[in-house]
Scaffold this motif. Structure first.
Motif, mmCIF file in Angstrom:
data_model
loop_
_atom_site.group_PDB
_atom_site.id
_atom_site.type_symbol
_atom_site.label_atom_id
_atom_site.label_comp_id
_atom_site.label_asym_id
_atom_site.label_seq_id
_atom_site.Cartn_x
_atom_site.Cartn_y
_atom_site.Cartn_z
ATOM 1 N N VAL A 36 0.854 -1.323 -0.249
ATOM 2 C CA VAL A 36 -0.112 -0.298 0.226
ATOM 3 C C VAL A 36 1.031 1.146 0.344
ATOM 4 C CG1 VAL A 36 -1.833 1.061 1.520
ATOM 5 C CG2 VAL A 36 -1.540 -1.203 1.096
ATOM 6 N N LEU A 37 0.793 2.064 -1.066
ATOM 7 C CA LEU A 37 1.420 4.227 -1.144
ATOM 8 C C LEU A 37 0.595 4.335 -1.025
ATOM 9 C CD1 LEU A 37 3.086 2.132 -4.384
ATOM 10 C CD2 LEU A 37 4.564 2.281 -1.894
ATOM 11 N N ASP A 38 0.965 5.467 -0.384
ATOM 12 C CA ASP A 38 0.321 7.102 0.170
ATOM 13 C C ASP A 38 0.379 7.991 -1.881
ATOM 14 O OD1 ASP A 38 0.328 9.793 -0.036
ATOM 15 O OD2 ASP A 38 1.266 10.110 1.998
ATOM 16 N N SER A 39 -1.123 7.599 -2.020
ATOM 17 C CA SER A 39 -0.635 8.241 -2.967
ATOM 18 C C SER A 39 -0.327 9.748 -3.635
ATOM 19 C CB SER A 39 -2.472 9.462 -3.511
ATOM 20 O OG SER A 39 -2.695 10.165 -2.677
ATOM 21 N N GLN A 40 0.575 10.235 -2.748
ATOM 22 C CA GLN A 40 1.684 11.105 -3.696
ATOM 23 C C GLN A 40 2.932 10.232 -3.957
ATOM 24 O OE1 GLN A 40 2.124 13.648 -0.171
ATOM 25 N NE2 GLN A 40 -0.486 14.455 -0.487
ATOM 26 N N ALA A 41 2.634 9.388 -3.298
ATOM 27 C CA ALA A 41 4.045 9.040 -3.892
ATOM 28 C C ALA A 41 3.514 7.896 -5.518
ATOM 29 C CB ALA A 41 4.536 7.489 -2.987
ATOM 30 N N VAL A 42 2.885 7.855 -6.091
ATOM 31 C CA VAL A 42 2.463 7.319 -7.023
ATOM 32 C C VAL A 42 2.481 8.203 -8.168
ATOM 33 C CG1 VAL A 42 1.229 5.830 -8.207
ATOM 34 C CG2 VAL A 42 1.324 5.493 -5.822
ATOM 35 N N ILE A 43 3.360 7.852 -9.339
ATOM 36 C CA ILE A 43 2.636 8.622 -10.431
ATOM 37 C C ILE A 43 1.258 8.108 -11.421
ATOM 38 C CG2 ILE A 43 3.786 9.438 -13.291
ATOM 39 C CD1 ILE A 43 6.181 8.660 -11.362
ATOM 40 N N PHE A 44 1.312 7.044 -11.098
ATOM 41 C CA PHE A 44 -0.272 6.581 -11.689
ATOM 42 C C PHE A 44 -0.740 5.476 -11.227
ATOM 43 C CE2 PHE A 44 -2.472 3.872 -15.216
ATOM 44 C CZ PHE A 44 -3.504 4.624 -15.643
ATOM 45 N N VAL A 45 -2.000 5.291 -10.882
ATOM 46 C CA VAL A 45 -2.996 4.279 -11.069
ATOM 47 C C VAL A 45 -4.842 4.400 -11.442
ATOM 48 C CG1 VAL A 45 -3.807 5.392 -8.284
ATOM 49 C CG2 VAL A 45 -3.384 2.617 -8.889
ATOM 50 N N THR A 46 -4.725 2.843 -11.666
ATOM 51 C CA THR A 46 -6.392 2.723 -12.153
ATOM 52 C C THR A 46 -7.174 2.884 -10.570
ATOM 53 O OG1 THR A 46 -6.224 -0.191 -11.982
ATOM 54 C CG2 THR A 46 -5.992 1.606 -14.362
#
Length: 75
Positions: A36-46
């Motif tokens: 589980v990643l913090d949304s600020q650490a992710v460039i793209f996700v569905t």
């Protein structure tokens, strides 16, 4: 005003961070997530991989449970 705002924000985080952590842990355990990643650490996700709504529902349930317990204890 900025100092007051920061103080209120810090109090909010201190009060609700443990509940948020419990909510995240509950969703991780229930759905058996391995990452589980913090949304600020992710460039793209569905959207199908976003657990934010599930966490919010669990968080609100936990807060309501705590408030009910506190109300019962005050009576």
């Amino acid at each position: 005003l900025q100092t007051i705002n920061q103080s209120i924000q810090n109090q909010f985080v201190q009060q609700f961070q443990p509940i948020l952590a419990k909510a995240v842990d509950a969703i991780i355990a229930k759905d058996k997530y391995t990452l589980v990643l913090d949304s600020q650490a992710v460039i793209f996700v569905t959207d199908t991989q976003d657990i934010t709504e599930q966490v919010l529902v669990e968080f609100n349930r936990l807060v309501a449970e705590i408030r009910a317990q506190n109300t019962a204890e005050q009576k």
